[in-house]
Design a protein around this motif. Structure first.
Motif, mmCIF file in Angstrom:
data_model
loop_
_atom_site.group_PDB
_atom_site.id
_atom_site.type_symbol
_atom_site.label_atom_id
_atom_site.label_comp_id
_atom_site.label_asym_id
_atom_site.label_seq_id
_atom_site.Cartn_x
_atom_site.Cartn_y
_atom_site.Cartn_z
ATOM 1 N N PHE A 177 0.482 36.701 -14.580
ATOM 2 C CA PHE A 177 0.142 37.970 -15.220
ATOM 3 C C PHE A 177 -1.112 37.835 -16.083
ATOM 4 O O PHE A 177 -1.981 38.717 -16.084
ATOM 5 C CB PHE A 177 1.310 38.467 -16.079
ATOM 6 N N MET A 178 -1.219 36.725 -16.814
ATOM 7 C CA MET A 178 -2.376 36.564 -17.687
ATOM 8 C C MET A 178 -3.656 36.343 -16.881
ATOM 9 O O MET A 178 -4.745 36.696 -17.333
ATOM 10 C CB MET A 178 -2.135 35.409 -18.656
ATOM 11 N N GLU A 179 -3.562 35.801 -15.675
ATOM 12 C CA GLU A 179 -4.727 35.698 -14.803
ATOM 13 C C GLU A 179 -5.196 37.096 -14.389
ATOM 14 O O GLU A 179 -6.399 37.352 -14.271
ATOM 15 C CB GLU A 179 -4.404 34.862 -13.568
ATOM 16 N N GLY B 284 -9.097 41.454 -15.142
ATOM 17 C CA GLY B 284 -9.421 42.791 -15.600
ATOM 18 C C GLY B 284 -10.502 42.791 -16.667
ATOM 19 O O GLY B 284 -11.381 43.663 -16.674
ATOM 20 N N LEU B 285 -10.452 41.818 -17.569
ATOM 21 C CA LEU B 285 -11.472 41.733 -18.621
ATOM 22 C C LEU B 285 -12.823 41.331 -18.049
ATOM 23 O O LEU B 285 -13.864 41.859 -18.461
ATOM 24 C CB LEU B 285 -11.024 40.727 -19.685
ATOM 25 N N ARG C 232 -8.323 51.419 -17.540
ATOM 26 C CA ARG C 232 -7.449 50.895 -16.498
ATOM 27 C C ARG C 232 -6.179 50.347 -17.151
ATOM 28 O O ARG C 232 -6.228 49.803 -18.254
ATOM 29 C CB ARG C 232 -8.144 49.802 -15.697
ATOM 30 N N VAL C 233 -5.035 50.504 -16.453
ATOM 31 C CA VAL C 233 -3.747 50.099 -17.017
ATOM 32 C C VAL C 233 -3.130 49.008 -16.157
ATOM 33 O O VAL C 233 -2.948 49.181 -14.946
ATOM 34 C CB VAL C 233 -2.773 51.298 -17.112
ATOM 35 N N LEU C 234 -2.813 47.893 -16.764
ATOM 36 C CA LEU C 234 -2.037 46.850 -16.115
ATOM 37 C C LEU C 234 -0.595 46.958 -16.609
ATOM 38 O O LEU C 234 -0.354 47.028 -17.815
ATOM 39 C CB LEU C 234 -2.586 45.458 -16.441
ATOM 40 N N ARG C 235 0.350 46.978 -15.681
ATOM 41 C CA ARG C 235 1.758 47.065 -16.052
ATOM 42 C C ARG C 235 2.437 45.726 -15.781
ATOM 43 O O ARG C 235 2.205 45.103 -14.748
ATOM 44 C CB ARG C 235 2.466 48.160 -15.241
ATOM 45 N N GLY D 163 -12.204 48.836 -21.771
ATOM 46 C CA GLY D 163 -11.557 49.834 -20.918
ATOM 47 C C GLY D 163 -10.304 49.324 -20.232
ATOM 48 O O GLY D 163 -9.992 49.748 -19.119
ATOM 49 N N LEU D 164 -9.601 48.396 -20.894
ATOM 50 C CA LEU D 164 -8.415 47.796 -20.285
ATOM 51 C C LEU D 164 -7.217 47.922 -21.223
ATOM 52 O O LEU D 164 -7.319 47.646 -22.423
ATOM 53 C CB LEU D 164 -8.658 46.314 -19.964
ATOM 54 N N VAL D 165 -6.113 48.355 -20.626
ATOM 55 C CA VAL D 165 -4.857 48.528 -21.365
ATOM 56 C C VAL D 165 -3.768 47.745 -20.641
ATOM 57 O O VAL D 165 -3.726 47.710 -19.403
ATOM 58 C CB VAL D 165 -4.458 50.016 -21.437
ATOM 59 N N VAL D 166 -2.907 47.098 -21.391
ATOM 60 C CA VAL D 166 -1.731 46.434 -20.834
ATOM 61 C C VAL D 166 -0.483 47.067 -21.429
ATOM 62 O O VAL D 166 -0.381 47.202 -22.659
ATOM 63 C CB VAL D 166 -1.736 44.912 -21.126
#
Length: 303
Positions: A291-293, A298-299, A275-278, A243-246
């Protein structure tokens, strides 16, 4: 020479508007060292080095300081360069107290207070603006400013601001980069120029999956497709089952209606329970670990 005549001649100098004039120019109109000494002793003029004469007793303004940097370093060889040349071309919102001047590396010049001297291997044909205060053209100044920056973040800021304020273009930066040589961060600047030119069209170029692998994160599905209210939506990165989008924004995401399209796509994804990470592409270059943290967080939160 009568004082009134001296004053009139001095104020006819091309640089008089900046409140300064060079001794070399004064001598060409017949104002010699004795004349300058007389005006200085009377408290009407002030000398600011061996070559620079202030036509008032107050501190030099910014334009006067720039002319002083050129004259005191060497009027025949020195030019404003880096962020100082960009500021002379109209760059706004960038604070820099030091004036940056460049000369060809074979020139013997003296150090000047308030001036940072840079030696370049050679002058490229056409790099110097032919009129006004000697300075490099904006694309050259931006690239050299990035090479001379104290950090990758500052280098990125200089390049971005030069393009965003339309002092130069991504195309001109790319063209001039083939003619200039920098000692530091050459690979980083090459990547930056690619990003500024429009961003990656495929995340394969950015190799986002590699960033995940080296951190032990599950590999995502790139360019995933989902159905939205206006048809198909293409997502940069999505993890099936998490359920995670980047979404990674390149330079093209700031143009025209791109922001509107991005908002519609992000809202559609969020309403679909993902959920969206921008993150912006250049930010990912500069702060990959941070950002990768967030991606890792999120994962973990999806399990």
């Amino acid at each position: 020479m009568f004082r009134q005549q001296r004053v009139q001649l001095a104020h006819s100098a091309p640089t008089a508007g900046a409140g300064v004039v060079s001794r070399d120019w004064l001598q060409t109109v017949g104002i010699g060292f004795d004349d300058v000494r007389t005006e200085a002793r009377s408290g009407r003029w002030v000398t600011h080095g061996l070559q620079t004469v202030g036509l008032h007793t107050g501190p030099l303004g910014l334009e006067g300081q720039r002319w002083r940097a050129i004259w005191e370093t060497g009027a025949k060889v020195a030019v404003l360069d880096g962020v100082t040349a960009l500021q002379a071309a109209g760059l706004q919102g960038y604070a820099e107290q030091i004036l940056h001047v460049s000369v060809v590396h074979t020139c013997a010049v003296k150090k000047v207070s308030g001036v940072r001297l840079h030696k370049v291997i050679r002058r490229v044909e056409g790099e110097v603006v032919p009129a006004g205060i000697p300075r490099t053209r904006p694309p050259v100044a931006a690239l050299r400013g990035a090479y001379w920056a104290v950090s990758d973040r500052q280098a990125a800021l200089i390049l971005l601001m030069a393009v965003q304020q339309r002092l130069t273009t991504a195309e001109d930066l790319a063209t001039w980069s083939g003619h200039l040589q920098g000692r530091k961060r050459r690979r980083f600047i090459k990547l930056m120029l690619s990003d500024i030119a429009g961003g990656v069209q495929s995340l394969g170029e950015l190799d986002f999956a590699r960033m995940c692998r080296v951190r032990g994160l599950p590999e995502p599905t790139r360019q995933a497709i989902m159905r939205g209210p206006r048809g198909r939506i293409y997502l940069d990165v999505r993890w099936d089952g998490y359920g995670l989008v980047v979404e990674i924004d390149g330079a093209q995401h700031r143009e025209g209606l791109a922001v509107t399209d991005d908002n519609l796509r992000r809202n559609a994804v969020s309403l679909g329970r993902d959920r969206v990470l921008r993150m912006d592409l250049i930010g990912l270059r500069l702060y990959e670990d941070a950002f990768m943290e967030q991606v890792a967080h999120g994962l973990r939160g999806s399990r």
